[in-house]
Design a protein around this motif. Structure first.
Motif, short mmCIF file in Angstrom:
data_model
loop_
_atom_site.label_atom_id
_atom_site.label_comp_id
_atom_site.label_asym_id
_atom_site.label_seq_id
_atom_site.Cartn_x
_atom_site.Cartn_y
_atom_site.Cartn_z
N THR A 407 0.83 -1.20 0.00
CA THR A 407 0.00 0.00 0.00
C THR A 407 0.86 1.26 0.00
O THR A 407 0.62 2.21 -0.77
N ARG A 410 2.55 1.73 -3.39
CA ARG A 410 1.63 2.23 -4.41
C ARG A 410 1.36 3.72 -4.22
O ARG A 410 1.15 4.45 -5.20
N LEU A 411 1.35 4.17 -2.97
CA LEU A 411 1.11 5.60 -2.69
C LEU A 411 2.40 6.43 -2.73
O LEU A 411 2.35 7.64 -2.50
N ASN A 412 3.54 5.75 -2.97
CA ASN A 412 4.84 6.43 -3.00
C ASN A 412 5.14 7.12 -1.67
O ASN A 412 5.62 8.25 -1.61
N LEU A 413 4.86 6.40 -0.61
CA LEU A 413 5.11 6.90 0.74
C LEU A 413 6.12 5.98 1.41
O LEU A 413 6.14 4.77 1.14
N GLN A 655 -4.61 6.30 3.01
CA GLN A 655 -5.07 6.49 1.64
C GLN A 655 -5.99 7.71 1.53
O GLN A 655 -5.93 8.47 0.54
N ASN A 658 -3.88 10.87 1.76
CA ASN A 658 -2.89 11.02 0.70
C ASN A 658 -3.47 11.75 -0.52
O ASN A 658 -2.73 12.41 -1.25
N GLU A 659 -4.77 11.64 -0.75
CA GLU A 659 -5.39 12.28 -1.91
C GLU A 659 -5.28 13.80 -1.86
O GLU A 659 -4.82 14.42 -2.85
N LEU A 662 -1.61 14.83 -2.48
CA LEU A 662 -1.21 14.78 -3.88
C LEU A 662 -1.79 15.94 -4.67
O LEU A 662 -1.12 16.51 -5.54
#
Length: 854
Positions: A407, A410-413, A655, A658-659, A662
């Motif tokens: 996860t 995929r979130l580049n964290l 998640q 994170n939106e 971004l």
């Protein structure tokens, strides 16, 4: 010699039990080997007695079944064969039980069966032998783990072989019962009902899968089959005697009721003969099998004696029936089947069915060790505990970790958060592309290629202009000739139509190529600076790209403050996820620590001590204990489930937060500027590759054009030289000899001023040479020579020119053009084809007003 079969012993050999027992006790015994010295010595003595032919009692504790000691036993009936050695006490038990059955069969055969007591003991021993074989087949042999090597599989312990031997022992016990009935003078009807079990033995041997007939000695199967027919004949013979006795009984008790000459009640004489006939056939079969099978003489003698008795009684019965009774002999299928009675069964010795009663106060070898069942229960519990820890705790922990890592990846964290705090450098792909341009010295390479293309374009244009100037000169010469005389051929402006059209098409190709060259030049002018930047060093290139790191100046902007707010929220959730990871790792450590300290041996020993002595302890008896001990790991399972739920909630929150993070980064002008700079450099690399590819194609095109133009120019010069060597006087043959006009003399300097008329011949040119020239060239030569024979050296000149032309012709050239981003491929015709030949154009005199066809 006995007429019954005896099972021989399976030969075995001595083994060193002491060392194997000590090693096993060190590893798995749960005690010091010195505590069991007496047990080891007793076991060694018992086995040595067994090797010597004495069968000992099975008093070995079942806990030693996996001791790993190789027990050698030779196959039965093959004492000299290589023994089969298996590391299994089950194999040892199988060998002991097989030899016990052999001992019972040998005791039975050794009995004196001439007395009632001897027959009873023999029958009992045969039934005990069958019982031991049955116990071995059902209770012991299935526990033997067979090796993978087929040569090491003991076939004489297979279920089919043991079953066949068991049936044989029962058949011989039944024969003893039959002998007892005969000795006690039972009635013939009762003796006939004593069934023979040899038929079941034959079926067991013949129907075994895999086949077992090769295991038995050569005379065993004929012996058994002879017994089958022998006792079948005996049963039918005894039944025939029963029939005649019954007939006589009816006559004796019903004589007063029977009228004189009425023998309807004596119909049993026909049945007697039918029984005797069946007995005679069976006796003959038994005798033939016994004679050919080379079986024991006693068996052959018994069969021969029976055959003689049956033949004698059959002869007597047939004679009496023919002379007195005249009864019909019924068919065998009409006879009533003889009811059979089984008097024997497999009897398992009491020492096998109830070992405790047999040993009584005797000592059980290694009786103080943990039994096999208890030991296996401990092993099963350890396996279940290990599987529980692995599948429910370790694997679940790894799955949760993998889910969290996937996860975040995929979130580049947390890489996206770290990029806000320190520079992240340039993408590796862009660095590789810049290295390629730097190593190729891209800008210099492009400049040199542009210069080469321009130079080749100018050369191609000059060659094409030169070719057209040659055609203009020919047109002028043709015009001057037409002023002097009338020529029977097309004027140049008509003959040059196809050539001029081709010249226009090729000139247009060069024009399009020039346009493409200009397009490539414009691309280079547009992207030159960006491509030059790709040749900079990595430090200079990185400094030219705006950084995405938030600085003090950018942090004060509204967009920067929003980004920092979302970043702090994400950082808090990631730290919460780290707390979940630490809790899960602590749970795994606690579960492993409990597993390392978990030992249920002492508790299993207490439970096993409560069972009766010599009771076969199985792992299933400890199932409740195992479940109770495993229940202490349930708390870890519950806690792991809670940790999984907590991690799921934290990942969902990450998640969600994170939106907006971004989105704030997308709206950041610094990030957009950096992305634009990176995209520009990446696009500059692709434009560099496109320009170099266009220039390579342009160079190939110009080179092909130059090669083609040179070939065409050489052909034009060749044709011109040929025409200059031809005398114009040959075209003036019809005119009277007179001085050449001044205009002609000026047009053809150096020529003879007098024309010699000659008769037209036209045959002096070789037909084969004419056919080798292009069609239009042949017409040209024919027109110029049909009114004159021409000079003698014309043939040599034409042939020489033709040979030179064919030597210079090559394969089809191909011209590729790049015009305004679109690729155009032009396939030029072969050099030898008529489409390219300038000679196929007739060279007429020019019209009154010559025109240039450029």
């Amino acid at each position: 010699m006995s007429n019954l079969l005896t099972i021989p012993f399976k030969k075995t050999y001595t083994v060193d039990i002491k060392e194997a027992a000590r090693h096993y006790l060190y590893e798995f015994g749960g005690g010091h080997p010195d505590e069991f010295i007496e047990d080891t010595k007793l076991w060694q003595n018992l086995r040595e007695n067994g090797v010597g032919g004495v069968v000992h009692n099975d008093r070995i504790n079942s806990s030693l079944m996996s001791i790993g000691l190789e027990m050698p036993y030779a196959p039965v009936f093959q004492d000299k064969a290589v023994p089969i050695s298996l590391k299994s006490l089950v194999f040892e038990r199988c060998g002991v039980l097989f030899n016990l059955a052999s001992l019972y069969s040998q005791l039975a055969t050794s009995e004196d069966r001439s007395t009632t007591e001897g027959i009873k003991r023999a029958s009992a021993n045969y039934q005990h032998a069958a019982g031991v074989l049955s116990f071995l087949r059902i209770s012991v042999a299935p526990k033997l783990i067979l090796p993978s090597d087929e040569e090491q599989i003991p076939r004489d312990i297979a279920e089919s072989f043991l079953s066949a031997l068991e049936q044989l022992m029962l058949a011989q016990a039944q024969e003893c019962s039959w002998q007892m009935a005969k000795l006690n003078q039972y009635k013939n009807g009762l003796i006939a009902k004593v069934s023979s079990l040899y038929q079941a033995t034959t079926h067991a041997i013949r129907g075994a899968t895999p086949p077992i007939t090769d295991i038995f000695p050569a005379n065993w199967l004929p012996h058994i089959e002879s017994k089958v027919h022998h006792f079948s004949a005996v049963s039918k013979y005894r039944k025939s005697m029963d029939e005649i006795e019954a007939s006589r009984y009816l006559v004796s008790h019903s004589g007063s009721l029977v009228p004189d000459g009425d023998y309807n009640l004596t119909f049993r004489y026909g049945v007697e003969i039918a029984r005797l006939l069946e007995a005679h056939e069976e006796a003959k079969k038994a005798y033939e099998i016994a004679r050919r099978g080379r079986i024991a003489p006693s068996v052959l003698q018994d069969v021969q004696s029976l055959l003689e008795i049956v033949q004698k009684d059959l002869h007597r019965a047939e004679r009496d029936n023919d002379l007195i009774y005249h009864q019909d002999v019924p068919a065998p299928s009409a006879l009533v089947p003889i009811a059979q009675t089984n008097l024997v069964s497999s009897v398992v010795p009491i020492g096998l069915s109830n070992p405790a009663s047999f040993i009584e106060g005797g000592r059980v070898i290694f009786g103080d060790l943990v039994g096999w069942g208890a030991n296996e229960a401990i092993n099963i519990y350890n396996d279940r505990r290990r599987n529980l820890i692995k599948e429910k705790i370790l694997d679940t922990s790894n799955e949760l970790q993998d889910t969290a890592d996937e996860t975040l990846r995929r979130l580049n964290l947390p890489a996206a958060l770290e990029a806000l705090e320190r520079p992240i450098g340039l993408p590796p792909s862009l660095l590789r592309k810049a290295e390629e341009v730097r190593l190729e010295d891209g800008p210099k390479k492009v400049e040199l290629s542009l210069e080469d293309v321009q130079r080749l374009a100018q050369q191609d244009q000059a060659i094409l202009d030169e070719a057209m100037d040659i055609l203009d000169n020919e047109a002028s010469e043709d015009e001057a000739a037409r002023k002097l005389t009338t020529l029977d051929r097309l004027p140049s402006y008509q003959a040059n139509i196809d050539l001029v059209a081709k010249e226009k098409r090729y000139r247009s190709i060069l024009v399009e190529a020039a346009a493409s060259d200009e397009t490539v030049r414009q691309k280079w002018d547009e992207w030159e600076q960006s491509i030059v930047e790709l040749t900079w060093s990595e430090e200079d290139l990185e400094s030219s790209i705006p950084s995405s790191t938030i600085t003090s100046s950018t942090a004060t902007t509204p967009q920067g403050r929003e980004t920092q707010s979302h970043a702090r929220a994400l950082r808090v959730q990631i730290e919460s996820l780290d707390d979940v990871h630490r809790a899960r790792e602590q749970l795994v450590r606690r579960a492993r620590a409990l597993e390392a300290a978990d030992d249920i041996r002492e508790r299993v020993m207490r439970v096993a001590g409560g069972f009766a002595r010599l009771t076969e302890v199985t792992p299933a008896m400890f199932e409740d204990l195992s479940d109770e001990e495993l229940a202490k790991y349930d708390k870890f399972l519950v806690e792991m489930n809670e940790i999984g739920q907590r991690q799921g909630a934290v990942l969902a929150e990450i998640q969600r937060r994170n939106e907006p993070f971004l989105q704030s980064r997308k709206d950041d002008p610094i990030v957009k500027e950096r992305e634009y700079a990176l995209q520009s450099l990446d696009l500059a690399y692709h434009k560099y590759r496109e320009i170099t590819r266009n220039l390579e194609e342009g160079l190939k095109f110009k080179e092909a054009c130059r090669n083609w133009s040179r070939a065409r120019n050489q052909q034009i010069h060749s044709l011109r030289r040929s025409l200059q060597n031809m005398s114009l006087d040959s075209n003036l043959g019809k005119l009277p000899a007179s001085p050449m006009p001044k205009e002609a003399a000026e047009a053809y300097p150096g020529s003879d001023h007098t024309a010699q008329p000659r008769a037209p011949s036209g045959g002096e040119l070789d037909a084969n040479r004419q056919s080798d020239l292009p069609s239009s060239t042949s017409q040209l030569h024919h027109e110029r020579t049909r009114s004159t024979s021409g000079p003698d050296d014309l043939r040599g000149i034409l042939q020489q020119e033709r040979q030179q032309r064919f030597e210079k012709e090559t394969a089809t050239p191909t011209i590729a053009s790049k015009h305004r981003g679109q690729s155009t491929r032009i396939d030029l015709p072969p050099l030898g084809s008529s489409e390219w030949e300038f000679e196929d154009i007739k060279l007429p005199p020019p019209p009154p007003t010559p025109k240039r066809r450029h």
